[in-house]
Write a protein that holds these residues in place. Structure first.
Motif, PDB file in Angstrom:
ATOM      1  N   MET A 265       0.748  -1.360   0.060  1.00 33.87           N
ATOM      2  CA  MET A 265      -0.051   0.139   0.007  1.00 33.87           C
ATOM      3  C   MET A 265       0.809   1.184   0.164  1.00 33.87           C
ATOM      4  N   THR A 266       2.019   1.241   0.481  1.00 35.43           N
ATOM      5  CA  THR A 266       2.864   2.386   0.378  1.00 35.43           C
ATOM      6  C   THR A 266       3.273   2.651  -0.972  1.00 35.43           C
ATOM      7  N   LEU A 267       3.493   1.485  -1.805  1.00 29.41           N
ATOM      8  CA  LEU A 267       3.625   1.760  -3.323  1.00 29.41           C
ATOM      9  C   LEU A 267       2.375   2.218  -4.033  1.00 29.41           C
ATOM     10  N   VAL A 268       1.274   1.936  -3.679  1.00 30.85           N
ATOM     11  CA  VAL A 268       0.172   2.379  -4.267  1.00 30.85           C
ATOM     12  C   VAL A 268       0.011   3.780  -3.898  1.00 30.85           C
ATOM     13  N   MET A 269       0.308   4.261  -2.416  1.00 29.94           N
ATOM     14  CA  MET A 269       0.212   5.676  -2.264  1.00 29.94           C
ATOM     15  C   MET A 269       1.179   6.477  -3.004  1.00 29.94           C
ATOM     16  N   ALA A 270       2.388   5.982  -3.112  1.00 26.30           N
ATOM     17  CA  ALA A 270       3.389   6.538  -3.943  1.00 26.30           C
ATOM     18  C   ALA A 270       2.765   6.881  -5.447  1.00 26.30           C
ATOM     19  N   ALA A 271       2.261   5.760  -6.044  1.00 23.94           N
ATOM     20  CA  ALA A 271       1.803   5.965  -7.156  1.00 23.94           C
ATOM     21  C   ALA A 271       0.382   7.016  -7.439  1.00 23.94           C
ATOM     22  N   MET A 272      -0.328   7.129  -6.192  1.00 19.25           N
ATOM     23  CA  MET A 272      -1.483   7.995  -6.335  1.00 19.25           C
ATOM     24  C   MET A 272      -0.670   9.460  -5.930  1.00 19.25           C
ATOM     25  N   GLY A 273       0.204   9.598  -5.226  1.00 15.55           N
ATOM     26  CA  GLY A 273       0.968  11.074  -5.222  1.00 15.55           C
ATOM     27  C   GLY A 273       1.607  11.371  -6.279  1.00 15.55           C
ATOM     28  N   PHE A 274       2.014  10.491  -7.334  1.00 18.50           N
ATOM     29  CA  PHE A 274       2.413  10.732  -8.558  1.00 18.50           C
ATOM     30  C   PHE A 274       1.267  11.142  -9.626  1.00 18.50           C
TER      31      PHE A 274
END
Length: 524
Positions: A265-274
């Protein structure tokens, strides 16, 4: 529930500020005569302080209590909003936005540990659904209320609106949020704070400022690559130092990453931030500078997306506890990517404002299926004592995604715009008398390489060309920006699809017997 109401009010204030600033970008550009590079700093000064200090402030919440840090963050954020409203030049606004980022960094990580302590696992889906609904309301209010304020009262009013909200939130926080304190005394890892802060500062600053310095020399012998590498080295030293302190009280307990769902989920949140910055940066400029929409008209048009998100957030909250969250998350990410692709496909220099409605609806429905399950999945199997560090980490990673987008998307957009302006100017110069052709092309080429201003009314008008040439100059700018925008918006689409692929590996609910066994082991 009273404490939850105060937490969501704080969330509403920070999200409202973020979305209002996005819609006001072109007006701020005009009002302060800022370049695209400077307006990126108006956004990124906030992100810089926010991302650098989240982990530290989360740990401070563990030490002194999340309510106290939440209240302090509200005070800093509110005061900084007042300074932003009084800014007289881009530098003053950038500094004030940095102070806002500091306030947001102090208050943001405190909500998750409070919710993990106040609500059992089986009720968190509904809690996060409420967060999603309020987030949707804030995102709706940002473009619409923000557009109204900008149109009728000027861009400064978007910051003054935070003042009464901040005062009310602070008062309610002290009255309604319980003062949860740790059961034992904690110590702050000062060496870890120094390494993490310096490392994040170097890496993030280098990414933000890279395009400005052409990824070369900043001053003397110091270059952008050296700053980024120094930041990465310091972060590596931070991780090594934290590994040595895992038996004590590290700033970053590695235990939080043992949970596969949290790590994913940290990776998903990084993707959403991007993705969020990668989508909205070119889109808000396009709607006002290319289509010529007012701030309020652009806000009403974009409000379709958060309205659709608002409708699906509640449904997603109910389903998140009944099914594996990835069955909501993966379709949500793909719907956001597909909606963005549609918007990018229909965007032309002469598009109508409602041409984007199908894409905005699809992407909004997708976002509603992302925000609720992503936090439920991330925190479902984490013990409450890791809530603070989990909040700090996941928010930091999301902001790093946004900062990376500002560097990559901002640099790519400026690069493509410079090339497209030259090509469009050359193509259009044939319509001009011979004596104007050379200066016409040179004017756009120089403007593109010196920080072209893309605020409302800046589409070629700043080149001081004769009045009869302005129509052709406008044509050059609008078509060049669209040409630059198309490949730029592909970047967040690719990142979202990659996040959806990673979400396939999300683990489902633990069997009851296994959960009981792990609980007994933790007690032992």
């Amino acid at each position: 529930m009273a404490a939850l109401s105060v937490l969501v009010l704080g969330l509403f204030m920070t999200l409202l500020d973020l979305t209002i600033v996005n819609i006001a970008i072109p007006s701020i550009l005009d009002g302060l005569h800022a370049s695209l590079d400077q307006v990126l700093w108006v956004l990124n000064a906030y992100s810089l302080f926010y991302a650098v200090l989240l982990i530290t402030s989360a740990r401070l919440g563990d030490i002194y209590g999340p309510r106290k840090l939440f209240a302090i963050g509200i005070v800093i954020f509110t005061v900084a909003s007042g300074f932003s409203a009084l800014a007289q030049d881009p530098t003053q606004l950038i500094v004030s936005r940095g102070l806002q980022g500091l306030g947001a960094a102090v208050l943001a990580p405190q909500g998750l540990p409070l919710m993990m302590s106040l609500f059992p696992v089986e009720k968190r889906g509904g809690v996060f659904a409420i967060y999603g609904v309020i987030a949707g309301l804030a995102v709706i209010a940002g473009p619409t209320v923000g557009g109204f304020l900008v149109t009728h009262f000027g861009w400064r009013s978007i910051f003054t609106v935070n003042l009464p909200i901040g005062v009310i939130t602070f008062a309610l926080a002290m009255l309604l949020i319980p003062d949860l304190r740790p059961g034992r005394r904690h110590r702050l890892d000062l060496a870890g704070v120094a390494l993490a802060t310096a490392g994040l500062l170097g890496a993030i600053f280098g990414l933000i400022e890279g395009q400005r310095y052409d990824w070369g020399v900043v001053t003397g012998f110091i270059t952008i690559p050296e700053i980024i590498v120094a930041g990465i080295v310091l972060l590596a030293l931070f991780l090594y130092y934290q590994a040595r302190r895992q038996g004590g009280e590290p700033l970053l307990p590695f235990e939080v990453f043992k949970d596969r769902n949290f790590t994913l989920m940290t990776l998903v949140m990084a993707a959403m931030g991007f993705a969020i910055l990668g989508i909205y940066l070119p889109l808000t400029i396009y709607m006002q500078s290319v289509l010529g929409l007012s701030a309020i008209d652009a806000g009403v048009t974009l409000a379709i997306q958060p309205l659709a998100m608002f409708l699906t957030s509640g449904l997603a909250g109910g389903l998140a506890q009944k099914v594996n969250g990835k069955y909501l998350l993966i379709p949500g990410l793909l719907a956001l990517a597909a909606g963005t692709a549609y918007i990018d496909w229909v965007a032309q220099a002469n598009s109508g404002r409602w041409d984007f409605t199908p894409g905005l609806i699809a992407s909004g429905l997708g976002m509603g299926c992302i925000w609720t399950p992503v936090f439920s999945i991330a925190t479902r199997d984490l013990p409450a004592h890791l809530g603070g560090v989990a909040s700090g980490v996941i928010n930091t990673i999301q902001e790093l995604g946004g900062v990376l987008a500002s560097a990559v998307v901002g640099a790519f957009l400026q690069n493509r715009l410079a090339l497209s302006l030259h090509d469009q100017a050359v193509a259009a110069s044939g319509q001009l008398p011979a004596q104007y052709r050379g200066s016409f092309v040179d004017g756009f080429s120089k403007a593109a390489h010196s920080g072209f201003e893309v605020g409302v009314g800046q589409s070629g008008a700043s080149l001081n060309l004769p009045a009869q040439v302005q129509a052709i100059a406008h044509h050059v700018f609008t078509h060049a920006f669209v040409d630059a925008m198309h490949p730029t918006m592909v970047l967040p689409i690719v990142v979202l699809v990659a996040a959806a692929a990673a979400s396939v590996f999300v683990r489902g609910h633990k069997p009851v017997a296994l959960a009981v066994h792990e609980a007994e082991a933790a007690v032992a």
